[in-house]
Design an enzyme around this catalytic site. Sequence first.
Site, PDB file in Angstrom:
ATOM      1  N   ALA A  60       0.798  -1.223   0.000  1.00 48.23           N
ATOM      2  CA  ALA A  60       0.000   0.000   0.000  1.00 48.23           C
ATOM      3  C   ALA A  60       0.839   1.286   0.000  1.00 48.23           C
ATOM      4  O   ALA A  60       0.301   2.367   0.226  1.00 48.23           O
ATOM      5  CB  ALA A  60      -0.927  -0.009   1.209  1.00 48.23           C
TER       6      ALA A  60
ATOM      7  N   ASN B  50       0.857  -3.586   7.934  1.00 45.50           N
ATOM      8  CA  ASN B  50       1.877  -4.389   7.242  1.00 45.50           C
ATOM      9  C   ASN B  50       2.933  -3.498   6.595  1.00 45.50           C
ATOM     10  O   ASN B  50       4.110  -3.858   6.522  1.00 45.50           O
ATOM     11  CB  ASN B  50       1.224  -5.259   6.169  1.00 45.50           C
ATOM     12  CG  ASN B  50       0.365  -6.354   6.769  1.00 45.50           C
ATOM     13  OD1 ASN B  50       0.888  -7.345   7.256  1.00 45.50           O
ATOM     14  ND2 ASN B  50      -0.936  -6.165   6.771  1.00 45.50           N
TER      15      ASN B  50
ATOM     16  N   HIS C 123      -0.808   7.209   3.791  1.00 44.36           N
ATOM     17  CA  HIS C 123       0.508   6.886   4.357  1.00 44.36           C
ATOM     18  C   HIS C 123       1.463   8.021   3.997  1.00 44.36           C
ATOM     19  O   HIS C 123       1.623   8.335   2.815  1.00 44.36           O
ATOM     20  CB  HIS C 123       1.041   5.568   3.791  1.00 44.36           C
ATOM     21  CG  HIS C 123       0.128   4.408   4.030  1.00 44.36           C
ATOM     22  ND1 HIS C 123      -0.044   3.843   5.273  1.00 44.36           N
ATOM     23  CD2 HIS C 123      -0.684   3.721   3.197  1.00 44.36           C
ATOM     24  CE1 HIS C 123      -0.916   2.854   5.183  1.00 44.36           C
ATOM     25  NE2 HIS C 123      -1.318   2.750   3.938  1.00 44.36           N
TER      26      HIS C 123
HETATM   27  N1  LIG Z   1       1.563  -5.520   2.537  1.00 43.80           N
HETATM   28  C1  LIG Z   1       0.662  -4.560   2.463  1.00 43.80           C
HETATM   29  O1  LIG Z   1       0.972  -3.418   2.121  1.00 43.80           O
HETATM   30  C2  LIG Z   1      -0.745  -4.872   2.793  1.00 43.80           C
HETATM   31  C3  LIG Z   1      -1.118  -6.104   3.291  1.00 43.80           C
HETATM   32  N2  LIG Z   1      -2.415  -6.390   3.567  1.00 43.80           N
HETATM   33  C4  LIG Z   1      -2.727  -7.709   4.126  1.00 43.80           C
HETATM   34  O2  LIG Z   1      -3.060  -8.616   3.074  1.00 43.80           O
HETATM   35  C5  LIG Z   1      -3.866  -9.683   3.615  1.00 43.80           C
HETATM   36  C6  LIG Z   1      -5.081  -9.936   2.702  1.00 43.80           C
HETATM   37  O3  LIG Z   1      -5.870  -8.765   2.649  1.00 43.80           O
HETATM   38  P1  LIG Z   1      -7.388  -8.819   2.101  1.00 43.80           P
HETATM   39  O4  LIG Z   1      -7.473  -9.708   0.937  1.00 43.80           O
HETATM   40  O5  LIG Z   1      -7.847  -7.426   1.989  1.00 43.80           O
HETATM   41  O6  LIG Z   1      -8.100  -9.532   3.344  1.00 43.80           O
HETATM   42  P2  LIG Z   1      -9.524 -10.266   3.360  1.00 43.80           P
HETATM   43  O7  LIG Z   1      -9.917 -10.318   4.799  1.00 43.80           O
HETATM   44  O8  LIG Z   1     -10.461  -9.670   2.381  1.00 43.80           O
HETATM   45  O9  LIG Z   1      -9.202 -11.754   2.839  1.00 43.80           O
HETATM   46  C7  LIG Z   1      -8.398 -12.643   3.568  1.00 43.80           C
HETATM   47  C8  LIG Z   1      -8.842 -14.076   3.273  1.00 43.80           C
HETATM   48  O10 LIG Z   1      -7.919 -14.966   3.896  1.00 43.80           O
HETATM   49  C9  LIG Z   1      -8.621 -15.931   4.654  1.00 43.80           C
HETATM   50  N3  LIG Z   1      -7.799 -16.305   5.811  1.00 43.80           N
HETATM   51  C10 LIG Z   1      -7.529 -15.579   6.917  1.00 43.80           C
HETATM   52  N4  LIG Z   1      -6.729 -16.269   7.745  1.00 43.80           N
HETATM   53  C11 LIG Z   1      -6.482 -17.457   7.158  1.00 43.80           C
HETATM   54  C12 LIG Z   1      -5.725 -18.609   7.508  1.00 43.80           C
HETATM   55  N5  LIG Z   1      -5.069 -18.677   8.691  1.00 43.80           N
HETATM   56  N6  LIG Z   1      -5.668 -19.651   6.640  1.00 43.80           N
HETATM   57  C13 LIG Z   1      -6.348 -19.601   5.472  1.00 43.80           C
HETATM   58  N7  LIG Z   1      -7.097 -18.544   5.072  1.00 43.80           N
HETATM   59  C14 LIG Z   1      -7.170 -17.493   5.919  1.00 43.80           C
HETATM   60  C15 LIG Z   1      -9.934 -15.278   5.065  1.00 43.80           C
HETATM   61  O11 LIG Z   1     -10.940 -16.251   5.310  1.00 43.80           O
HETATM   62  C16 LIG Z   1     -10.234 -14.414   3.823  1.00 43.80           C
HETATM   63  O12 LIG Z   1     -10.969 -15.131   2.855  1.00 43.80           O
HETATM   64  C17 LIG Z   1      -4.223  -9.252   5.047  1.00 43.80           C
HETATM   65  O13 LIG Z   1      -3.383  -9.887   5.979  1.00 43.80           O
HETATM   66  C18 LIG Z   1      -3.944  -7.745   5.043  1.00 43.80           C
HETATM   67  O14 LIG Z   1      -3.646  -7.249   6.324  1.00 43.80           O
HETATM   68  C19 LIG Z   1      -3.402  -5.481   3.317  1.00 43.80           C
HETATM   69  C20 LIG Z   1      -3.085  -4.235   2.832  1.00 43.80           C
HETATM   70  C21 LIG Z   1      -1.742  -3.814   2.568  1.00 43.80           C
HETATM   71  O1  LIG Z   2      -3.855  -1.027   2.924  1.00 47.10           O
HETATM   72  C1  LIG Z   2      -3.271  -0.152   3.567  1.00 47.10           C
HETATM   73  O2  LIG Z   2      -3.397   1.063   3.371  1.00 47.10           O
HETATM   74  C2  LIG Z   2      -2.237  -0.528   4.582  1.00 47.10           C
HETATM   75  C3  LIG Z   2      -2.590  -1.658   5.391  1.00 47.10           C
HETATM   76  O3  LIG Z   2      -3.720  -1.981   5.653  1.00 47.10           O
HETATM   77  C4  LIG Z   2      -1.470  -2.431   5.902  1.00 47.10           C
HETATM   78  O4  LIG Z   2      -0.319  -1.959   5.846  1.00 47.10           O
HETATM   79  O5  LIG Z   2      -1.715  -3.551   6.368  1.00 47.10           O
END
Ligand SMILES: NC(=O)C1=CN([C@@H]2O[C@H](COP(=O)(O)OP(=O)(O)OC[C@H]3O[C@@H](n4cnc5c(N)ncnc54)[C@H](O)[C@@H]3O)[C@@H](O)[C@H]2O)C=CC1
Ligand SMILES: O=C([O-])CC(=O)C(=O)O
Length: 252
Positions: A119, A175, A203
């Site tokens: 992000a 994250n 951010h």
């Molecule tokens: N690196 C970055 O900049 C960012 C990272 N993220 C992270 O990316 C990840 C995914 O985000 P979204 O798709 O928006 O979330 P979301 O909540 O829409 O989807 C996550 C999916 O993973 C499944 N899940 C959760 N824990 C699990 C486990 N232990 N085993 C198997 N499946 C599991 C859930 O049931 C759901 O279907 C999150 O951890 C979020 O915090 C989000 C935004 C920015």
């Molecule tokens: O999506 C974003 O803006 C950032 C976020 O949630 C993360 O870092 O996990």
Amino acid sequence: MITVGLLGCGNIGRVIAAGQENFKITAVYDVVPARVEEFAREFDAKPFSDFSAFLAEPTDIIVEAASVVAATEHAQEVLESGKDIVIMSVGALADKEFRAHLVETARELKRKIHIPSGAVMGLDNIRIGQISRVDKFVLRTTKNPKSLSREATERTQLFAGKAHDCVRQYPKNTNVAESLSIACGRDVDVELWMDPEEDRNMHEIFFEGEFGEAYIRIRNLPSPDNPATSYLAALSILTLLKNLDNPLVIGA
Ligand SMILES: NC(=O)C1=CN([C@@H]2O[C@H](COP(=O)(O)OP(=O)(O)OC[C@H]3O[C@@H](n4cnc5c(N)ncnc54)[C@H](O)[C@@H]3O)[C@@H](O)[C@H]2O)C=CC1
Ligand SMILES: O=C([O-])CC(=O)C(=O)O
């Protein structure tokens, strides 16, 4: 064609699946069985409710887009199975011992751990922090209270401190604090704010050092299916996957 095993059939998983071109999601796994089945039908992939069976399915790379818990539980066995991994829930790497062990395993087995830019912007050149003097590095994240599943009537500071503590307290929302720390080569300073007047996920990065100074402000639109996750994060991992087989590598 690169074949992908997708761990997490949520918001980011859907954006990736909708953008498949030079890669194909062939296997999917999620803790919610109904979600796996529906996703597999919609995007023509094989559904798995058992992680070992999912991992045993022949795929080139595993993409984690689930949660910090999922990344912590499964990243090591993914590498040990001989596959590369993309980790979206980078907060899992805030545990220094876990991260060191993971990196060592990847080195030994000649595998890669990919961290998407997520992000934020600027992760490429922020890596100069690993080789040159850093005088200041602050990430200030501001989200609408709804994105943090909270309520507030005025701008409120939730956290000020080091990235690894912030990630521990707000694993679903910070994250990027860990991605920036890995890029910069130090545990960066973080401020987390909620602001009812802010409708974007914002951010701000303040970076000063031997190179000069930088201020980067990113005002992200939320994702279609998860307001806590910026749409940029989903686009970022999709771009990473689309470039896996590109011989031209751009960025620091
Ligand atoms: N690196 C970055 O900049 C960012 C990272 N993220 C992270 O990316 C990840 C995914 O985000 P979204 O798709 O928006 O979330 P979301 O909540 O829409 O989807 C996550 C999916 O993973 C499944 N899940 C959760 N824990 C699990 C486990 N232990 N085993 C198997 N499946 C599991 C859930 O049931 C759901 O279907 C999150 O951890 C979020 O915090 C989000 C935004 C920015
Ligand atoms: O999506 C974003 O803006 C950032 C976020 O949630 C993360 O870092 O996990």
